[in-house]
Scaffold this motif. Structure first.
Motif, PDB file in Angstrom:
ATOM      1  N   THR A  51     108.915  53.926   7.045  1.00 44.96           N
ATOM      2  CA  THR A  51     108.855  52.694   6.271  1.00 44.96           C
ATOM      3  C   THR A  51     109.374  52.977   4.854  1.00 44.96           C
ATOM      4  N   PRO A  52     109.728  51.947   4.099  1.00 46.33           N
ATOM      5  CA  PRO A  52     110.178  52.168   2.716  1.00 46.33           C
ATOM      6  C   PRO A  52     109.147  52.925   1.877  1.00 46.33           C
ATOM      7  N   ASP A  53     107.861  52.614   2.073  1.00 43.56           N
ATOM      8  CA  ASP A  53     106.832  53.312   1.301  1.00 43.56           C
ATOM      9  C   ASP A  53     106.727  54.784   1.694  1.00 43.56           C
ATOM     10  N   LEU A  54     106.826  55.075   2.978  1.00 38.02           N
ATOM     11  CA  LEU A  54     106.805  56.473   3.410  1.00 38.02           C
ATOM     12  C   LEU A  54     108.001  57.226   2.834  1.00 38.02           C
ATOM     13  N   ALA A  55     109.159  56.585   2.852  1.00 33.85           N
ATOM     14  CA  ALA A  55     110.361  57.214   2.314  1.00 33.85           C
ATOM     15  C   ALA A  55     110.199  57.521   0.833  1.00 33.85           C
ATOM     16  N   ALA A  56     109.495  56.639   0.135  1.00 31.92           N
ATOM     17  CA  ALA A  56     109.364  56.795  -1.313  1.00 31.92           C
ATOM     18  C   ALA A  56     108.222  57.721  -1.718  1.00 31.92           C
ATOM     19  N   PHE A  57     107.111  57.680  -0.978  1.00 38.98           N
ATOM     20  CA  PHE A  57     105.897  58.293  -1.506  1.00 38.98           C
ATOM     21  C   PHE A  57     105.290  59.413  -0.659  1.00 38.98           C
ATOM     22  N   TYR A  58     105.822  59.685   0.519  1.00 43.07           N
ATOM     23  CA  TYR A  58     105.247  60.729   1.376  1.00 43.07           C
ATOM     24  C   TYR A  58     106.133  61.966   1.339  1.00 43.07           C
ATOM     25  N   PRO A  59     105.547  63.176   1.268  1.00 38.99           N
ATOM     26  CA  PRO A  59     104.130  63.496   1.133  1.00 38.99           C
ATOM     27  C   PRO A  59     103.599  63.138  -0.264  1.00 38.99           C
ATOM     28  N   THR A  60     102.281  62.964  -0.358  1.00 37.51           N
ATOM     29  CA  THR A  60     101.689  62.755  -1.671  1.00 37.51           C
ATOM     30  C   THR A  60     101.662  64.105  -2.400  1.00 37.51           C
ATOM     31  N   GLU A  61     101.526  64.030  -3.728  1.00 34.77           N
ATOM     32  CA  GLU A  61     101.573  65.265  -4.509  1.00 34.77           C
ATOM     33  C   GLU A  61     100.238  65.998  -4.540  1.00 34.77           C
ATOM     34  N   LEU A  62      99.172  65.249  -4.555  1.00 30.71           N
ATOM     35  CA  LEU A  62      97.892  65.884  -4.848  1.00 30.71           C
ATOM     36  C   LEU A  62      96.745  65.172  -4.152  1.00 30.71           C
ATOM     37  N   LEU A  63      95.747  65.960  -3.768  1.00 29.48           N
ATOM     38  CA  LEU A  63      94.473  65.420  -3.319  1.00 29.48           C
ATOM     39  C   LEU A  63      93.390  66.047  -4.182  1.00 29.48           C
ATOM     40  N   VAL A  64      92.589  65.209  -4.824  1.00 29.68           N
ATOM     41  CA  VAL A  64      91.443  65.677  -5.613  1.00 29.68           C
ATOM     42  C   VAL A  64      90.183  65.272  -4.862  1.00 29.68           C
ATOM     43  N   THR A  65      89.380  66.241  -4.515  1.00 27.93           N
ATOM     44  CA  THR A  65      88.203  65.920  -3.705  1.00 27.93           C
ATOM     45  C   THR A  65      87.145  66.991  -3.872  1.00 27.93           C
ATOM     46  N   GLY A  66      85.994  66.772  -3.261  1.00 31.87           N
ATOM     47  CA  GLY A  66      84.900  67.729  -3.329  1.00 31.87           C
ATOM     48  C   GLY A  66      84.876  68.641  -2.117  1.00 31.87           C
ATOM     49  N   PHE A  67      84.204  69.753  -2.273  1.00 31.03           N
ATOM     50  CA  PHE A  67      84.114  70.730  -1.185  1.00 31.03           C
ATOM     51  C   PHE A  67      83.448  70.145   0.053  1.00 31.03           C
ATOM     52  N   ASP A  68      82.541  69.185  -0.150  1.00 33.78           N
ATOM     53  CA  ASP A  68      81.739  68.692   0.969  1.00 33.78           C
ATOM     54  C   ASP A  68      82.555  68.002   2.046  1.00 33.78           C
ATOM     55  N   ILE A  69      83.794  67.571   1.732  1.00 27.66           N
ATOM     56  CA  ILE A  69      84.606  66.958   2.787  1.00 27.66           C
ATOM     57  C   ILE A  69      85.880  67.757   3.064  1.00 27.66           C
ATOM     58  N   LEU A  70      85.837  69.048   2.736  1.00 29.56           N
ATOM     59  CA  LEU A  70      86.986  69.914   3.021  1.00 29.56           C
ATOM     60  C   LEU A  70      87.307  69.913   4.509  1.00 29.56           C
ATOM     61  N   PHE A  71      86.260  69.972   5.356  1.00 24.70           N
ATOM     62  CA  PHE A  71      86.487  69.998   6.800  1.00 24.70           C
ATOM     63  C   PHE A  71      86.470  68.591   7.396  1.00 24.70           C
ATOM     64  N   PHE A  72      85.571  67.746   6.893  1.00 22.06           N
ATOM     65  CA  PHE A  72      85.515  66.361   7.372  1.00 22.06           C
ATOM     66  C   PHE A  72      86.876  65.683   7.269  1.00 22.06           C
ATOM     67  N   TRP A  73      87.485  65.811   6.113  1.00 14.00           N
ATOM     68  CA  TRP A  73      88.643  64.970   5.794  1.00 14.00           C
ATOM     69  C   TRP A  73      89.905  65.763   5.496  1.00 14.00           C
ATOM     70  N   VAL A  74      89.822  66.738   4.598  1.00 10.56           N
ATOM     71  CA  VAL A  74      91.023  67.455   4.160  1.00 10.56           C
ATOM     72  C   VAL A  74      91.712  68.129   5.342  1.00 10.56           C
ATOM     73  N   ALA A  75      90.949  68.927   6.086  1.00 14.68           N
ATOM     74  CA  ALA A  75      91.538  69.658   7.213  1.00 14.68           C
ATOM     75  C   ALA A  75      92.109  68.705   8.259  1.00 14.68           C
ATOM     76  N   ARG A  76      91.416  67.597   8.504  1.00 25.18           N
ATOM     77  CA  ARG A  76      91.879  66.653   9.522  1.00 25.18           C
ATOM     78  C   ARG A  76      93.125  65.904   9.075  1.00 25.18           C
ATOM     79  N   MET A  77      93.240  65.622   7.783  1.00 20.07           N
ATOM     80  CA  MET A  77      94.468  65.011   7.288  1.00 20.07           C
ATOM     81  C   MET A  77      95.654  65.954   7.453  1.00 20.07           C
ATOM     82  N   VAL A  78      95.414  67.239   7.190  1.00 18.81           N
ATOM     83  CA  VAL A  78      96.500  68.217   7.353  1.00 18.81           C
ATOM     84  C   VAL A  78      96.916  68.287   8.818  1.00 18.81           C
TER      85      VAL A  78
END
Length: 926
Positions: free
Chosen positions: A486-513
């Protein structure tokens, strides 16, 4: 907007107004650029979506403060900065909230039926679901509200369904009966990550199982005797000589014949899982209620017998325990075993109890039909992405934590026994039991053609849909039949940064990767070329921030009563002060001990800047009345500085050069604390405490005072320096700086917001190291004189002469800036001395000796004590320096600049020691 500012700084008056302005003007909305070729000028970031049930807590406040600082900083550097907000439908939490509402009216979801219940949840979401985003708006988060999403929106729901179907078609999703973590309170499976383990003292029960042939018995150790009703075997270790003779025999299962029913006989088998050192060395095997027992059952082909229902009540029709709650059944079973003399022993035993994060109840391992993702193929690629440096972690320790978890990951149970969520797009055939997975509701079974199809009742784990957000938020999969770009994917993906807490490193960060690296590989690059793993990852950087704890460094919890409500603190001190507190304490890998006293200090910092603005505006108005034309700033540009420019003006721009470089480096390294400290020190310590006082020497607008080019230059420089300092501070204190910046321009600002202007860069200001060094020397002299005046008891308003002994460079500097000394240190005149100065009214530094000429009786004993202590301190420092300089190993390995610095420090210490010794010897004897 005029220069008129209220005398008192009141954040409550300005913050709500600017928060509304930023949203109403859509200042941070970013249209999709047509040209996506240059991605070096973009900064894209996803807000970790808070639960739709949520309210802001200090963890959110820290996370959003850091994200907002970075987004504003990148935006002001001229980058296309897109911060995407949204909320998560939070399947379990939201369903629990609505079920509680129903329970208060004596109803439950089954009374309503599925469709009516889901409609009720949507109604609840409409009323309460936007609370946390409203709080974000009030706190000034500079997100792109035009891109706001909700994970149950139609567009995202289509994307979630598409992902599920593709994974099924690729053979990466399967359905099977496995042991899961079961929450009896909400009657659904939860993931391993949603289980918190707690050490508790429990019991271990030794129970006699009689051998079926009547030749004896075997004593089994268990911590959960209520599950023995589902035993299908007893396991012993094949190397345990105590039980070698009974392997292969049958035992009678105690209590299986209660109420006249037939006794069950189960085998004794050998398995390495049984540990000779645990209990009696013999363990019961209950495959339907223990993950390790399930594995034993798989190895030995044992049946699975479920004896607990969804609410963890015994489900054995005809049994006296049928319908009993699990712990009540335990007590009754222990009582019956004791009555039959089958209970051999009961001992205290420390257990690790699994508790549901969602409800706090004890998790029940339970065999049930669930949907799983074969995780290893996805995990392998996610490990590769980090190993090859396509994703970086800060602090780096989390890279190791991530990789360790990924290398030991299990298949992911993605089904939940809920009604609220993305319903699994699978249909069961009533005739042949075939499962049809489809994007659209099928009309007939693909295997037998029957139309008797029923959709799967389970929904997907919330983390499945949120794990897709880095690409689904930007429009994937696009229109039907497209390649997904999509135009947005072409423009903005991948994102540059994710700022988050350790508590969702496995819940969310790993699964997004995992999910991003899997699905985006099939989406071409904007130029049509094939996408590689480097560009399939969802983000380039992951910054893991610390926890916010209370002032005593205790973790906040409702139980302890130490939870800090950020809204209450904001109401008391203002948003800017709270933001600056969090930023000033945010160092990678270090938890924050939040203390309101620091927030009070930063509230005073904001007030200091407010008063500085009032002083500046007063000077601008005086200049206008006196006929000066060039008083207003010109787009924040620094005026040209002629040769006769006063030292303090050259110095302030030289300091701006240095501090902008320092802040840029600190924010690049996610050292929010260092960046905040640099801005604070510059604005308060240098601009307010020094520069504002020094410019008073040049700003003369009184009657009869002729127009002076130095006065005009000083005012223009003062305005330019203040305006630059506001821009420097803006990402940290957006409300205060917005108010003062607009007031400075009197409604004719060059942009709609200070947030849309250029962030100060080192190249905007001359480095001028000579002026900075000269000013540093003068500041040291002024501070020394001030301290000496205080020691000698010179009345505060009384000016006093000084004597100065220094090298010619310092003498010339002081001579040229006598007016600075007179004003800042209350010096009446300066006398230069050829000889070194000593005595009770003199002080020495490496650059000068200075003495105040003031009649006062010196306390010889006190002066001797002071000099003796100073000598001891200098001797200690000199000894340490000589020890290092005499260490051959250190000298061989140390960089040249370190060695040179040590030698210089040692030489300066020797000089100061000689001066202190001379002063001590010059004192009259007692």
């Amino acid at each position: 907007m005029s220069h008129e500012l209220p005398k008192a700084y009141d954040p409550s008056i300005i913050e709500e107004r600017w928060a509304k302005y930023w949203v109403q003007e859509r200042l941070f909305d970013v249209p999709t650029p047509e040209d996506t070729s240059d991605k070096s000028k973009k900064f894209t970031m996803l807000l970790p979506p808070p639960n739709v049930t949520g309210r802001l807590h200090m963890g959110h406040m820290l996370n959003q403060t850091e994200m907002d600082i970075l987004t504003r900083w990148h935006r002001m550097r001229g980058e296309t900065a897109v911060w995407v907000p949204g909320t998560d439908h939070a399947g379990i939490a939201t369903q629990m909230m609505v079920e509680r509402q129903l329970a208060s009216k004596g109803k439950n979801r089954r009374d309503l039926g599925r469709d009516a219940f889901i409609e009720r949840v949507w109604e609840w979401k409409g009323v309460y679901g936007g609370a946390i985003l409203d709080q974000m708006r009030r706190l000034g988060a500079s997100v792109d509200w035009s891109r706001e999403y909700f994970t149950m929106d139609e567009r995202l729901s289509v994307a979630v369904k598409e992902c599920f179907v593709r994974l099924w078609e690729q053979g990466l999703i399967y359905r099977g009966a496995y042991i899961v973590n079961w929450d009896p309170a909400i009657q659904t499976a939860v993931s391993d990550l949603e289980v918190e383990h707690e050490e508790r003292v429990g019991k271990i029960y030794h129970v006699r199982y009689p051998l079926a042939d009547g030749t004896g018995s075997i004593v089994v150790a268990t911590t959960r005797p209520e599950t023995m009703l589902g035993d299908v075997a007893v396991a012993v270790n094949p190397t345990d000589e105590r039980y070698t003779a009974v392997i292969g025999k049958l035992v009678k299962l105690p209590l299986s014949g209660v109420n006249g029913g037939p006794e069950r006989e189960i085998p004794i088998l050998a398995d390495d899982w049984a540990k000779p050192e645990f209990g009696t060395g013999a363990v019961k095997v209950t495959p339907a209620h223990d993950p390790n027992d399930f594995a034993i059952g798989q190895r030995h082909g044992l049946p699975n017998l479920s004896i607990l229902d969804e609410m963890a009540n015994v489900a054995l029709p005809g049994s006296p325990y049928n319908g009993m709650e699990r712990y009540a059944a335990r007590e009754k079973i222990i009582e019956d075993l004791r009555a039959q003399e089958l209970l051999v022993d009961v001992k205290d035993h420390t257990l690790s109890i699994g508790l549901s994060q969602r409800t706090g109840v004890v998790i029940e391992p339970r065999l049930s039909q669930q949907w799983f993702i074969k995780i290893q193929p996805l995990a392998d690629r996610a490990i590769e992405a980090v190993d090859k440096g396509y994703i970086h972690f800060t602090p780096d320790q989390y890279r190791k934590t991530y990789e360790e978890w990924m290398k030991n990951i299990h298949d992911w149970c993605i089904s939940r026994q809920l009604w609220w969520g993305h319903r699994i797009p699978a249909w069961h055939c009533a005739k042949c039991a075939e499962i049809t997975v489809a994007r659209d509701t099928p009309s007939a079974c693909g295997k037998c053609g029957s139309s008797e199809l029923a959709q799967e009742t389970d929904v997907l784990d919330t983390w499945f849909s949120s794990g897709l957000l880095p690409f689904t938020a930007f429009g994937w999969p696009g229109k039907a039949g497209s390649n997904g770009l999509t135009p947005d994917l072409a423009a903005f993906y991948p994102t540059e940064l994710l700022v988050t807490g350790f508590d969702i490193l496995f819940f969310w960060v790993a699964r997004m990767v995992m999910l991003g690296s899997h699905f985006m590989l099939d989406v071409p690059m904007p130029d049509g070329s094939k996408r590689t793993l480097k560009d399939a990852v969802p983000f380039r950087e992951v910054y893991i921030h610390a926890l916010v704890r209370d002032a005593e460094r205790q973790k906040m919890s409702k139980t302890k009563g130490n939870v800090i409500d950020p809204i209450e603190v904001v109401t008391k001190y203002g948003t800017d002060a709270v933001r600056f507190t969090l930023a000033s304490m945010a160092s990678p890998g270090t938890d924050i001990a939040f203390n309101e006293s620091r927030t009070e200090g930063y509230r005073a910092f904001a007030n200091k800047i407010w008063n500085a603005a009032r002083f500046l505006f007063m000077q601008i108005d005086r200049a206008k009345e006196a006929g000066y034309k060039a008083a207003m700033p010109s787009s924040g540009l620094v005026p040209e500085l002629p040769a006769e420019t006063p030292l303090e003006t050259r110095w302030i721009f030289g300091r701006l050069h240095a501090v902008t470089r320092e802040v840029d480096k600190a924010l690049t390294d996610y050292r929010f604390d260092e960046a905040a400290a640099a801005v604070y020190q510059f604005f308060w310590g240098e601009f307010c405490d020094w520069y504002l006082e020094l410019v008073k020497l040049r700003l003369e607008f009184g009657e009869g005072v002729e127009h002076n080019p130095i006065t005009a230059l000083t005012l223009a420089s003062l305005v330019a320096a203040f305006e630059a300092a506001l821009r420097l501070l803006s990402p940290f204190m957006p409300f205060l700086t917005e108010e003062l910046w607009h007031a400075l321009y009197e409604g004719n600002a060059p942009a709609k917001s200070i947030a849309l202007t250029r962030y100060p860069q080192p190249e905007d200001f001359a480095a001028d190291e000579a002026s900075v060094a000269a000013m540093t020397t003068l500041q040291e002299l002024i501070v020394t004189v001030r301290a000496l005046r205080k020691e000698l008891g010179v009345p505060e308003k009384e000016a006093a002469p000084i004597q100065l002994h220094a090298e010619s460079r310092v003498v010339a500097l002081v001579d040229a800036n006598r007016d600075m000394l007179l004003r800042m240190a209350r010096v009446s005149e300066v006398e230069f001395s050829v000889a070194a100065l000593s005595g009770g009214n003199a002080r020495s530094t490496t650059s000068f000796d200075v003495a105040i000429i003031y009649e006062r009786q010196i306390d010889v004993a006190a002066e001797r004590d002071r000099l003796t202590k100073e000598l001891a301190k200098l001797d200690k420092g000199l000894s340490a320096a000589k020890k290092q300089l005499g260490n051959e190993t250190f000298m061989a390995k140390a960089p040249a600049h370190i060695v040179e610095g040590l030698r210089k420090q040692a030489a300066e210490t020797i000089m100061l020691r000689d001066k202190a010794l001379a002063a001590l010897e010059a004192l009259p004897s007692a």
